[in-house]
Write an enzyme that holds these catalytic residues in place. Structure first.
Site, PDB file in Angstrom:
ATOM      1  N   HIS A 185       1.852   4.597  -2.863  1.00  0.00           N
ATOM      2  CA  HIS A 185       1.974   6.044  -2.656  1.00  0.00           C
ATOM      3  C   HIS A 185       3.371   6.522  -3.049  1.00  0.00           C
ATOM      4  CE1 HIS A 185      -1.866   6.308  -0.751  1.00  0.00           C
ATOM      5  NE2 HIS A 185      -1.523   5.685   0.370  1.00  0.00           N
ATOM      6  N   HIS A 217       0.828  -1.205   0.000  1.00  0.00           N
ATOM      7  CA  HIS A 217       0.000   0.000   0.000  1.00  0.00           C
ATOM      8  C   HIS A 217       0.864   1.258   0.000  1.00  0.00           C
ATOM      9  CE1 HIS A 217      -3.617   2.399   1.072  1.00  0.00           C
ATOM     10  NE2 HIS A 217      -2.736   3.162   1.707  1.00  0.00           N
ATOM     11  N   GLU A 218       1.804   1.324   0.914  1.00  0.00           N
ATOM     12  CA  GLU A 218       2.644   2.525   1.009  1.00  0.00           C
ATOM     13  C   GLU A 218       3.586   2.646  -0.183  1.00  0.00           C
ATOM     14  OE1 GLU A 218       1.816   4.656   3.055  1.00  0.00           O
ATOM     15  OE2 GLU A 218       0.542   3.422   4.342  1.00  0.00           O
TER      16      GLU A 218
END
Length: 379
Positions: A37, A33-34
């Protein structure tokens, strides 16, 4: 004494049997997920100050050549990417700090970027979660294939919704509420999440389509890992004679297509569950937090590594969907702000943003408290 250490450090013990699988599952999902980003942010030319797995005090880390601090933090219940110009891990603008940014830092600061770059960077986290799930299912389908059955009714349980609706042995499912049915798993998938809803079934009987209506009832069932689930059923049984079980092998392209379809089904089912939960039509005990995830991770690890990987895929979808909810400080809340800015050509007023952030943070904390309570005392 040896028995004590064996229970603590053996596979059946809490350390290797539960905590390690839990940390593996959560770390993979959070990292992906990170990383979404981070990668899209870097592609958009945004500077990154820190990439953290976990919150709180740093346990260890290092700086890369771009000056980003990569670290592992003490509380392993999430993570964050801190961009240049952020005041906090929620990517809130730092008005005071922005005054102290150098021209070079201002150029790469998150909040000086066009709205589409900020939106793309924020959306990338959940998107990478969905891509992870697709990748896991694609590998599983390519490696193991899939067993399916024909959508036939072999038996109708007496007193069941199906019996009341007029289902008969030998009927074949054609569609449910307009959605075409290809396998008996399609029937289970649709019916299981619609307890209490009146569904329209088109059945093939003696060469003709017959339309029936039935309302699934709730029953408790155990999944493959022994978890008790409350699902909707109509009371029909499929067997080997009519179901004609067969194994499907997938090539790489077909596996990806099947994985995309499977991920789409999970997203739709999760969205359906959340809508029903909000209006009080789902049991609160169906929602669990870290304690339940840890328990499931332990059971999956005992069942085999492939089960643990499948849990990663399922949790990744859930994290992606939750982060897209339009509630600050979740990613979906940021996207709502950016949508407002794109439409009205100006940012959301600062006072309004602060008020919404506080309300959103309260809702997020309340939800976390709710699932913790469910894990420990409520269910």
């Amino acid at each position: 004494m040896s028995a004590f250490f064996s229970s603590i450090f053996g596979f059946e013990g809490i350390l290797l049997g539960t905590i390690v699988p839990f940390l593996f599952v959560l770390t993979v999902v959070v990292f992906v997920h990170e990383m979404g980003h981070y990668l899209v942010g870097r592609w958009c030319g945004i500077g990154v100050q820190a990439f953290s797995i976990g919150f709180g005090p740093e346990l260890f880390g290092f700086n890369d050549r771009r000056g980003t601090r990569w670290k592992l933090s003490a509380i392993p219940l999430g993570g964050y990417v801190k961009f240049v110009g952020d005041m906090s891990v929620t990517s809130s603008p730092d008005a005071e700090g922005e005054k102290n940014l150098s021209p070079e830092e201002r150029r790469i600061a998150f909040h000086t970027q066009p709205v589409w770059k900020r939106a793309a960077t924020v959306f990338a986290g959940p998107a990478f979660n969905f891509l992870l799930t697709i990748a896991v299912f694609a590998v599983m389908f390519a490696a193991y294939g899939r067993d399916v059955r024909e959508p036939m009714v072999a038996q109708v349980n007496p007193g069941s919704p199906a019996a009341s609706a007029g289902f008969q042995p030998g009927d074949r499912f054609v569609s449910i509420n307009g959605r075409q049915i290809e396998t008996f798993d399609d029937v289970r998938r649709i019916v299981s999440g619609r307890a209490g809803d009146t569904l329209t079934f088109v059945m093939l009987r003696d060469g003709k389509d017959v339309t029936l209506t039935a309302t699934p009832q709730i029953v408790e069932q155990q999944d493959a890992l022994g978890n008790v689930m409350k699902v909707g059923v109509i009371g029909v049984v499929n067997d080997e004679q009519l179901g004609q079980p067969r194994h499907i092998d997938y090539g790489p392209v077909e596996a990806i297509g099947a994985a995309v379809s499977q991920t789409g089904h999970i997203i739709a089912a999760t969205g359906q569950f959340l809508k029903r939960f909000v209006v009080g039509r789902e049991d609160k005990c169906q929602l669990g937090g870290p304690v339940r995830i840890a328990d499931m991770a332990g059971k999956a690890a005992k069942a085999g590594f492939e089960w643990l990987v499948q849990l990663v895929a399922m949790l990744s979808v859930g994290i992606g969907i939750l982060n897209l909810l339009p509630i600050p400080p979740l990613d979906g809340g940021h996207l709502v702000f950016y949508g407002y800015e794109a439409v009205f050509r100006r940012p959301v007023p600062e006072r309004m943003m602060e008020a919404v952030y506080r309300t959103g943070m309260f809702l997020v904390l309340a939800f976390m408290a709710f699932v913790f309570w469910n894990d420990l005392f409520g269910c």
